[in-house]
Write a protein that holds these residues in place. Sequence first.
Motif, PDB file in Angstrom:
ATOM      1  N   HIS A 256       0.845  -1.192   0.000  1.00  0.00           N
ATOM      2  CA  HIS A 256       0.000   0.000   0.000  1.00  0.00           C
ATOM      3  C   HIS A 256       0.884   1.248   0.000  1.00  0.00           C
ATOM      4  CE1 HIS A 256      -3.879  -2.068   0.761  1.00  0.00           C
ATOM      5  NE2 HIS A 256      -3.104  -2.963   1.333  1.00  0.00           N
ATOM      6  N   TYR A 257       0.522   2.187  -0.849  1.00  0.00           N
ATOM      7  CA  TYR A 257       1.323   3.402  -1.000  1.00  0.00           C
ATOM      8  C   TYR A 257       0.401   4.583  -1.249  1.00  0.00           C
ATOM      9  CZ  TYR A 257       4.038   6.976  -3.481  1.00  0.00           C
ATOM     10  OH  TYR A 257       4.599   8.163  -3.899  1.00  0.00           O
ATOM     11  N   PHE A 265       5.488  10.378   1.863  1.00  0.00           N
ATOM     12  CA  PHE A 265       4.679   9.244   1.418  1.00  0.00           C
ATOM     13  C   PHE A 265       4.499   8.272   2.573  1.00  0.00           C
ATOM     14  CE2 PHE A 265       9.042   7.893   0.603  1.00  0.00           C
ATOM     15  CZ  PHE A 265       9.055   6.595   1.106  1.00  0.00           C
ATOM     16  N   THR A 266       3.520   7.401   2.437  1.00  0.00           N
ATOM     17  CA  THR A 266       3.292   6.297   3.363  1.00  0.00           C
ATOM     18  C   THR A 266       3.355   5.003   2.566  1.00  0.00           C
ATOM     19  OG1 THR A 266       1.908   7.599   4.850  1.00  0.00           O
ATOM     20  CG2 THR A 266       1.663   5.199   4.950  1.00  0.00           C
ATOM     21  N   LEU A 267       4.126   4.062   3.057  1.00  0.00           N
ATOM     22  CA  LEU A 267       4.288   2.756   2.413  1.00  0.00           C
ATOM     23  C   LEU A 267       4.153   1.700   3.500  1.00  0.00           C
ATOM     24  CD1 LEU A 267       5.165   1.083  -0.165  1.00  0.00           C
ATOM     25  CD2 LEU A 267       7.507   1.293   0.727  1.00  0.00           C
ATOM     26  N   TYR A 268       3.288   0.707   3.267  1.00  0.00           N
ATOM     27  CA  TYR A 268       3.098  -0.269   4.334  1.00  0.00           C
ATOM     28  C   TYR A 268       2.582  -1.614   3.816  1.00  0.00           C
ATOM     29  CZ  TYR A 268      -1.926   0.947   4.206  1.00  0.00           C
ATOM     30  OH  TYR A 268      -3.230   1.162   3.829  1.00  0.00           O
ATOM     31  N   SER A 269       2.836  -2.620   4.650  1.00  0.00           N
ATOM     32  CA  SER A 269       2.273  -3.965   4.496  1.00  0.00           C
ATOM     33  C   SER A 269       1.125  -4.110   5.488  1.00  0.00           C
ATOM     34  CB  SER A 269       3.348  -5.015   4.784  1.00  0.00           C
ATOM     35  OG  SER A 269       2.790  -6.256   5.196  1.00  0.00           O
ATOM     36  N   VAL A 270       0.184  -5.006   5.190  1.00  0.00           N
ATOM     37  CA  VAL A 270      -0.933  -5.214   6.122  1.00  0.00           C
ATOM     38  C   VAL A 270      -0.482  -5.892   7.402  1.00  0.00           C
ATOM     39  CG1 VAL A 270      -2.658  -5.269   4.289  1.00  0.00           C
ATOM     40  CG2 VAL A 270      -1.594  -7.412   5.027  1.00  0.00           C
ATOM     41  N   GLY A 271       0.713  -6.492   7.404  1.00  0.00           N
ATOM     42  CA  GLY A 271       1.273  -7.012   8.635  1.00  0.00           C
ATOM     43  C   GLY A 271       0.720  -8.361   9.074  1.00  0.00           C
ATOM     44  N   TRP A 272       1.108  -8.748  10.283  1.00  0.00           N
ATOM     45  CA  TRP A 272       0.840 -10.094  10.794  1.00  0.00           C
ATOM     46  C   TRP A 272      -0.645 -10.357  10.991  1.00  0.00           C
ATOM     47  CZ3 TRP A 272       4.238 -13.797  10.492  1.00  0.00           C
ATOM     48  CH2 TRP A 272       4.047 -14.998  11.197  1.00  0.00           C
TER      49      TRP A 272
END
Length: 303
Positions: A256-257, A265-272
């Motif tokens: 996700h960006y 900017f924001t960059l991330y994974s949905v995580g555990w």
Amino acid sequence: RAQCYLLLGRPEPALGELTLLHDLHKLLDGKPTLLVAAMINVAITGLYTSIIADGFSLHAWREPELLALQKQLAEINLPPIVLAALRTEGAATCQTLLNLKPAEVIELFRFDQAKSSPWAKFTDPTYLLLKVAPRGWTYQNLVRAATLGQEINFGTFDPRTGLVHPGKVAAGGQALEDAMKHWSPYTILARVALPNFSRAMQTAARNQTFINEALIVCALERHRAARGEFPESLAALVPSFAETFPRDLFGGQPFHYRREPGAGFTLYSVGWNETDDGGRAATTTGPALDYMKGDWVWQTPLK
């Protein structure tokens, strides 16, 4: 040394230090390793990524370094290394306990040094099993450890898709806890033989996620240097700044960006937790992040 070079505004020798670390990492490729070695590999790779993040926060990296780092990061894949080490660990432990004499196993586990008195030794069920129990009981422990190890590791990571499955990791951890809940002479050694696989896999997935995010940030920074701003979407980076990007380890969707006001900017994974929390990381009662909850968000410097 890489951090010092970055603080001095010398990105080229900083890259040289990181390249040395990356190339040393390659020495383990294709070789069976035990879990301790694999997790040291994971930890050092996480340190390598954090130094890259320091370079971003200092605005030290230039196009040549970013391009080289992007290529290096694309070569790193931690989850299969940890999964292979977990399998090697179980096989090596079983082989060791199978071939060593009971006295040698006692010496290996240092029971004579760990237990200060004869009473302490003979009230330790593991010591008793190795010292006086029938050899068949040891074999039963090895069978239990081998079969349970296969059950808890199966499906946690899919090498074909490159995906990690937290639900299966949790199920495996629960299966291990249930199996060890009730005392049995057939599970005493199995407790010793089976490592904390769930924490190992989560740590590998977390560091791999930040590696993948660092790769994307390299391309984002190259776009900003060339075009004066970050792109509206990651798709705008292809093919000029990247041929392709890694997918999120959880679910296989793109990272996700979004571009933020103020040239960020924001960059991330949905995580555990495998849930999109809108780019919000979860924290514990202190400043530390809670990686069981929330998204795994790229931060500079990486924390």
